[in-house]
Design an enzyme around this catalytic site. Structure first.
Site, PDB file in Angstrom:
ATOM      1  N   ASP A  98       0.821  -1.212   0.000  1.00  0.00           N
ATOM      2  CA  ASP A  98       0.000   0.000   0.000  1.00  0.00           C
ATOM      3  C   ASP A  98       0.856   1.265   0.000  1.00  0.00           C
ATOM      4  O   ASP A  98       0.606   2.191  -0.759  1.00  0.00           O
ATOM      5  CB  ASP A  98      -0.994  -0.009   1.187  1.00  0.00           C
ATOM      6  N   ASP A 101       7.127   3.677   3.342  1.00  0.00           N
ATOM      7  CA  ASP A 101       7.352   4.804   4.248  1.00  0.00           C
ATOM      8  C   ASP A 101       8.842   4.846   4.604  1.00  0.00           C
ATOM      9  O   ASP A 101       9.641   5.393   3.847  1.00  0.00           O
ATOM     10  CB  ASP A 101       6.435   4.619   5.465  1.00  0.00           C
ATOM     11  N   LYS A 129       6.034   7.394   0.188  1.00  0.00           N
ATOM     12  CA  LYS A 129       6.416   8.580   0.968  1.00  0.00           C
ATOM     13  C   LYS A 129       7.934   8.669   0.880  1.00  0.00           C
ATOM     14  O   LYS A 129       8.649   8.347   1.830  1.00  0.00           O
ATOM     15  CB  LYS A 129       5.992   8.413   2.426  1.00  0.00           C
ATOM     16  N   ASP A 157      -5.108   2.024   6.794  1.00  0.00           N
ATOM     17  CA  ASP A 157      -5.865   2.211   8.035  1.00  0.00           C
ATOM     18  C   ASP A 157      -5.185   3.147   9.010  1.00  0.00           C
ATOM     19  O   ASP A 157      -3.982   3.417   8.920  1.00  0.00           O
ATOM     20  CB  ASP A 157      -6.032   0.863   8.744  1.00  0.00           C
ATOM     21  N   ARG A 163     -10.152   1.797   6.316  1.00  0.00           N
ATOM     22  CA  ARG A 163      -9.659   1.052   5.150  1.00  0.00           C
ATOM     23  C   ARG A 163     -10.651   1.110   3.999  1.00  0.00           C
ATOM     24  O   ARG A 163     -10.282   1.052   2.838  1.00  0.00           O
ATOM     25  CB  ARG A 163      -9.444  -0.425   5.514  1.00  0.00           C
TER      26      ARG A 163
HETATM   27  P1  IMP Z   1       7.755   1.114   6.382  1.00  0.00           P
HETATM   28  O1  IMP Z   1       8.064   1.448   4.953  1.00  0.00           O
HETATM   29  O2  IMP Z   1       8.469  -0.075   6.905  1.00  0.00           O
HETATM   30  O3  IMP Z   1       7.922   2.311   7.273  1.00  0.00           O
HETATM   31  O4  IMP Z   1       6.260   0.738   6.576  1.00  0.00           O
HETATM   32  C1  IMP Z   1       5.311   0.703   5.666  1.00  0.00           C
HETATM   33  C2  IMP Z   1       4.058   0.267   6.390  1.00  0.00           C
HETATM   34  O5  IMP Z   1       3.691   1.221   7.385  1.00  0.00           O
HETATM   35  C3  IMP Z   1       2.919   0.204   5.432  1.00  0.00           C
HETATM   36  O6  IMP Z   1       2.752  -1.080   4.908  1.00  0.00           O
HETATM   37  C4  IMP Z   1       1.745   0.630   6.278  1.00  0.00           C
HETATM   38  O7  IMP Z   1       1.193  -0.503   6.903  1.00  0.00           O
HETATM   39  C5  IMP Z   1       2.324   1.512   7.337  1.00  0.00           C
HETATM   40  N1  IMP Z   1       2.133   2.933   7.008  1.00  0.00           N
HETATM   41  C6  IMP Z   1       3.108   3.828   6.728  1.00  0.00           C
HETATM   42  N2  IMP Z   1       2.584   5.033   6.470  1.00  0.00           N
HETATM   43  C7  IMP Z   1       1.239   4.902   6.583  1.00  0.00           C
HETATM   44  C8  IMP Z   1       0.151   5.836   6.419  1.00  0.00           C
HETATM   45  O8  IMP Z   1       0.286   7.029   6.119  1.00  0.00           O
HETATM   46  N3  IMP Z   1      -1.083   5.315   6.605  1.00  0.00           N
HETATM   47  C9  IMP Z   1      -1.307   4.007   6.936  1.00  0.00           C
HETATM   48  N4  IMP Z   1      -0.311   3.123   7.090  1.00  0.00           N
HETATM   49  C10 IMP Z   1       0.961   3.562   6.921  1.00  0.00           C
HETATM   50 MG    MG Z   2       1.113  -2.269   5.310  1.00  0.00          MG
END
Ligand code: IMP
Ligand code: MG
Length: 172
Positions: A98, A101, A129, A157, A163
């Site tokens: 999805d 980040d 992001k 979510d 969601r």
């Molecule tokens: P990362 O890239 O390991 O920081 O994490 C990504 C995960 O963090 C995604 O799969 C989402 O589950 C969650 N996540 C990060 N940003 C958001 C957001 O803005 N809304 C909802 N979930 C997010």
């Molecule tokens: Mg996720």
């Protein structure tokens, strides 16, 4: 009091962009079959819409991770639901997420999937992001690059809520 959610990306914009991504994937994977690895729960809406527009033979598998940010906060990612190695070996695999980040989750998933020896591995994320990376990570197919706001809807979510919104919005 009810949360205020400002629309960031409309349902029409999302479905139009997903069609473009599918077109690109159809051309990159022409004559091949692909396994879509869908990360639960957030990527479900994205995966269903994308899969409808893919023209090659498509197989769908699901994974789920939990991240343990305990006292040491090392961000270890544990697979709660995995795909057996024999399904992946020698196949063209696209991981659907999805949002990217910090990049930590997909770095772990990518390493776990590469150990299963796919013929190829690509990352496709509805949202990126990009400015929030803690570890360097690049997706291969990205729907929309957004800022560092926390977004919900279209599968994403906030404490399991929102969601089911058909659009992507920012919780105020
Ligand atoms: P990362 O890239 O390991 O920081 O994490 C990504 C995960 O963090 C995604 O799969 C989402 O589950 C969650 N996540 C990060 N940003 C958001 C957001 O803005 N809304 C909802 N979930 C997010
Ligand atoms: Mg996720």
């Amino acid at each position: 009091m009810a949360d205020t959610i400002d629309m960031l990306i409309s349902e029409e914009q999302i479905t139009a962009r997903i069609k473009e991504l599918a077109k690109q994937i159809n051309s990159d994977y022409a004559e091949k079959s692909v396994i879509l690895i869908i990360t639960l729960k957030g990527a479900c809406f994205f995966a269903c819409e994308l899969a409808k527009h893919l023209t090659m033979p498509v197989f769908m598998e699901y994974i789920q991770m939990t991240s343990y940010e305990g006292k040491s906060s090392n961000g270890t990612i544990i697979m709660k639901l995995d795909v057996p190695n024999e399904i992946i070996v020698g196949k063209h695999v696209i991981i659907l997420e999805d949002v990217i980040d910090t990049g930590k989750t997909l770095t772990s998933i990518k390493n776990i999937m590469l150990e299963k020896k796919p013929a190829s591995l690509a990352i496709c994320s509805l949202l990126d992001k990009h400015e929030c990376r803690v570890v360097p990570f690049e997706g291969d197919y990205i729907g929309f690059t957004i800022g560092d706001d926390f977004v919900v809807g279209y599968g994403l979510d906030w404490d399991q809520k929102y969601r089911n919104l058909p659009y992507i919005g920012i919780v105020r």
